[in-house]
Design a protein around this motif. Structure first.
Motif: not given
Length: 312
Positions: A137-142, A173-183, A204-215
């Motif tokens: 199993t390979v995981i890269v957390p954000s 970026i994941n400090d939200t009440a509904d955050y849940k990680f599942e492999i 991931v964080g950079e992509s979210l910022e990029a999405a704002e600029k794209l919007a």
């Protein structure tokens, strides 16, 4: 995100191990003379009898971890990604993967954000190598929140797990009440209809910022955090591709064999879709400030924004 709390996921790794150690007496941590850098030193301070420093002998450390796993313990083998996936590849493959032992590999200092340590330590091939090992199993957390959740989930999974953590402090970026990680499950962080951006790690964080600029340019980008590269969330990838018609993958890793390749493997077979892979383009990294290198390789929000806009 200048005002957002930033924490390196290697810090999260060390802190999560301490919490895990309190909950489970079978957890033992191994390191290869890098406890201060991998942050397993905090576990050593709390549980000295369950921390083993194997010295600069990573291959041997993996073997020790395999033996502990065979004895019913839950070993977390810790070192830099370059040594865990590179130097000790044979031992990970034959000593852990082949017998499918319950060894957890905590690989820190992955990618070009290792910075001034240069190309020899900037491992951009580790995800590709680990993906090829059957049953791994390979995981890269954000971020910090996800990294801690990944460590706990890895401990609960029976089988080998490769976790990649970073040296550079990144926004939480994941400090939200509904955050849940599942492999094996990706998370939609932003809905969109024009293009899907699938990222992991610091991208991931950079992509979210990029999405704002794209919007701001009228481009509506869907953003998915795909922490688990293997097993990949095939259903989410396929659904997003069908919904938006174009996919961009973003990773602090070679575009060969990593997240981008995993996504392309799925889409080429089940839902052919135009894909742009952003990452390290078949070159070695080099010494320099981490933030400057991320910008140079086009993995900052501005670089992602420009690449996605041109692609769309």
């Amino acid at each position: 995100m200048a005002d957002v709390k930033k924490i390196a996921t290697r810090e999260s790794y060390g802190n999560a191990l301490v919490e895990l150690g309190k909950e489970n007496p079978n957890v033992v941590v191994l390191d290869a003379d890098l406890a201060a850098a991998t942050k397993t030193g905090v576990f050593k301070k709390e549980f000295p009898e369950r921390h083993i420093d194997c010295g600069i002998a990573e291959c041997n450390m993996v073997g020790v971890g395999a033996g502990l796993a065979a004895s019913g313990m839950i070993p977390f083998v810790s070192t830099f990604a370059m040594f865990a996936a590179g130097r000790a590849y044979e031992q990970v493959r034959n000593g852990v993967g082949y017998p499918h032992l319950n060894v957890k590999i905590g690989a820190t200092h992955g990618g070009i954000s290792v910075g001034e340590d240069g190309a020899t330590h900037q491992c951009c091939e580790d995800v590709a190598l680990m993906r090829t090992i059957p049953g791994m199993t390979v995981i890269v957390p954000s971020d910090d929140v996800e990294a801690k959740a990944v460590v706990k989930a890895a401990a609960e999974l029976d089988g080998p797990v490769y976790m990649r953590f970073g040296r550079l402090a990144v926004p939480v970026i994941n400090d939200t009440a509904d955050y849940k990680f599942e492999i094996g499950k990706g998370t939609v962080l932003r809905e969109g209809t024009d293009v899907t951006i699938i990222a992991n790690g610091l991208c991931v964080g950079e992509s979210l910022e990029a999405a704002e600029k794209l919007a701001a340019d009228g481009i509506n980008a869907k953003v998915i955090n795909m922490a688990t590269v293997k097993p990949l969330d095939d259903e989410l990838v396929i659904a997003a591709a069908k919904e938006t018609g174009k996919v961009v993958t973003v990773e602090e890793h070679s575009v060969i064999g990593g997240l981008g390749s995993a996504v392309c493997d799925v889409l080429s077979e089940k839902a052919p879709t135009p894909v742009l892979k952003l990452g390290v383009q078949d070159v070695f990294g080099h010494s320099g400030p981490a933030v400057a290198l991320i910008k140079e390789f086009g993995l900052d929000s501005e670089g992602i924004y420009k690449s996605v806009k041109a692609f769309v």
